[in-house]
Design a protein around this motif. Sequence first.
Motif, PDB file in Angstrom:
ATOM      1  N   LEU A 126      -3.339   7.077  -4.566  1.00  0.00           N
ATOM      2  CA  LEU A 126      -2.702   5.764  -4.667  1.00  0.00           C
ATOM      3  C   LEU A 126      -3.739   4.672  -4.901  1.00  0.00           C
ATOM      4  O   LEU A 126      -3.500   3.716  -5.648  1.00  0.00           O
ATOM      5  N   ILE A 127      -4.908   4.795  -4.270  1.00  0.00           N
ATOM      6  CA  ILE A 127      -5.990   3.817  -4.490  1.00  0.00           C
ATOM      7  C   ILE A 127      -6.460   3.882  -5.942  1.00  0.00           C
ATOM      8  O   ILE A 127      -6.679   2.841  -6.591  1.00  0.00           O
ATOM      9  N   VAL A 128      -6.611   5.105  -6.469  1.00  0.00           N
ATOM     10  CA  VAL A 128      -7.033   5.264  -7.862  1.00  0.00           C
ATOM     11  C   VAL A 128      -6.002   4.671  -8.816  1.00  0.00           C
ATOM     12  O   VAL A 128      -6.343   3.960  -9.780  1.00  0.00           O
ATOM     13  N   ALA A 129      -4.714   4.911  -8.539  1.00  0.00           N
ATOM     14  CA  ALA A 129      -3.657   4.373  -9.394  1.00  0.00           C
ATOM     15  C   ALA A 129      -3.659   2.855  -9.391  1.00  0.00           C
ATOM     16  O   ALA A 129      -3.526   2.204 -10.446  1.00  0.00           O
ATOM     17  N   ALA A 130      -3.818   2.252  -8.213  1.00  0.00           N
ATOM     18  CA  ALA A 130      -3.863   0.791  -8.127  1.00  0.00           C
ATOM     19  C   ALA A 130      -5.084   0.232  -8.860  1.00  0.00           C
ATOM     20  O   ALA A 130      -5.012  -0.840  -9.485  1.00  0.00           O
TER      21      ALA A 130
END
Length: 458
Positions: free
Chosen positions: A442-446
């Motif tokens: 999720l951090i990578v996607a954001a």
Amino acid sequence: MGAIEEKTNLETEDDDIDLDDEIPLRLDNNNIHHYVSSSPTARKIHAFDTSSHVASLVDIPYSATASYYSSSKRLRNRALMSIYIVLIKAKINVLLPFGPLAIILHYTTGKHGWVFFLSLVGIAPLAERLGYATEQLAFFTGPTVGGLLNATFGNATEMIISLYALKQGMIRVVQQSLLGSILSNMLLVLGCAFFTGGLVHNNKVQTFDKAGAVVNSGLLLMAVMGIMFPAVLHFTHTEIHFGKSELALSRFSSVIMLIAYASYLFFQLKSQDNLYKPTAVEEVEEEQKEEESDDDEAPEITLWEAIGWLGVLTLWISVLSGYLVDAIEGASDSWNMPVAFISVILLPIVGNAAEHASAIMFAMKDKLDITLGVAIGSSTQISMFVIPFCVVVGWFMGRPMDLNFQLFETATLFITVLVVAFMLQEGTSNYFKGLMLILCYLIVAASFFVHVDQANDE
């Protein structure tokens, strides 16, 4: 009266024939001919045998025709059953009509956002069914070759999309979609598998073979090294020939990575396959698991049906991939969404549908070795085979495809490989490790949602 007595005498003489005198013990062709032509009794027997032989000849075409119609009926029923199992039975198949709908909208309207969305949704069930056909094929090839086939055909969607985009000259889409596939497999797919497996088996610690995980982690670090050096060379401005040295290094490194991956396949399948075989205790545990799940582990389609479906599904995915790639830029403009986010996050989620479903299913069955073979093995195959293969293909096409994935993408890949390598070093799994990997994704996607790709701007 004389005539009647003569007839009676003839019948009596025929009836009183001494068979020992008339029929020899061993009949040759001449005796048979003489007997048949001279003896009325033999003529009767011969006539009877001939008629029965003719009757059997008449029966042969009838039985062959019946057998033909019976076999054709069985083939037709088998084909209908195969179509039902592959295209109708699974619930995800309700999304199959979205693919043809996307093609219709492509030619009737100019709304690229809808074409991209419908193509994306239409490819998802095809990718999942491709994974299903590969799993069915694995029943006939064994677990090791089956895991390799699962990873290979699971990556068929990404490879088809990448080759089509490379043909259109969209090099950044190729780089970002392949990078996103690696990140998705290592963080999202593996994280969901660990999470669901840990919840189902919360009363025990799930384990897997550390030897295979260590080898795959080493290959991923080698891929990071091959991708990092061209990027560092470019951003430090230390090239001998600006632009040319970076491309030459990428092509040389790609050839080396392909040789390394071929050596890994030989090492895994032939040379040191005993490293990937379970110990005696693990064999007993696996036998117990197989005995418990024998009812669920029977192939539903035949070998040739699985091969045929692999060809049909791959062809249909290649058709939809063309419309998907053509609509990426239009979808980015209409949705006001970065192309990098679409390429790194959205495309791999659909392309990894097969790996996602397979990895979760095997984790729930407490078969983490196969889960790692699907998730980490797929990431290894993309980084060590698909990416270098695209560089070499671009070389022959005259496209300047290189391993310079830009600094932001390369740093993301490097940190992701380190995180996953630390997660795998103990050889155990639980739901908390899976949750950590999902949160990392999720951090990578954001990060990619707010990232501006400077290469596209240039």
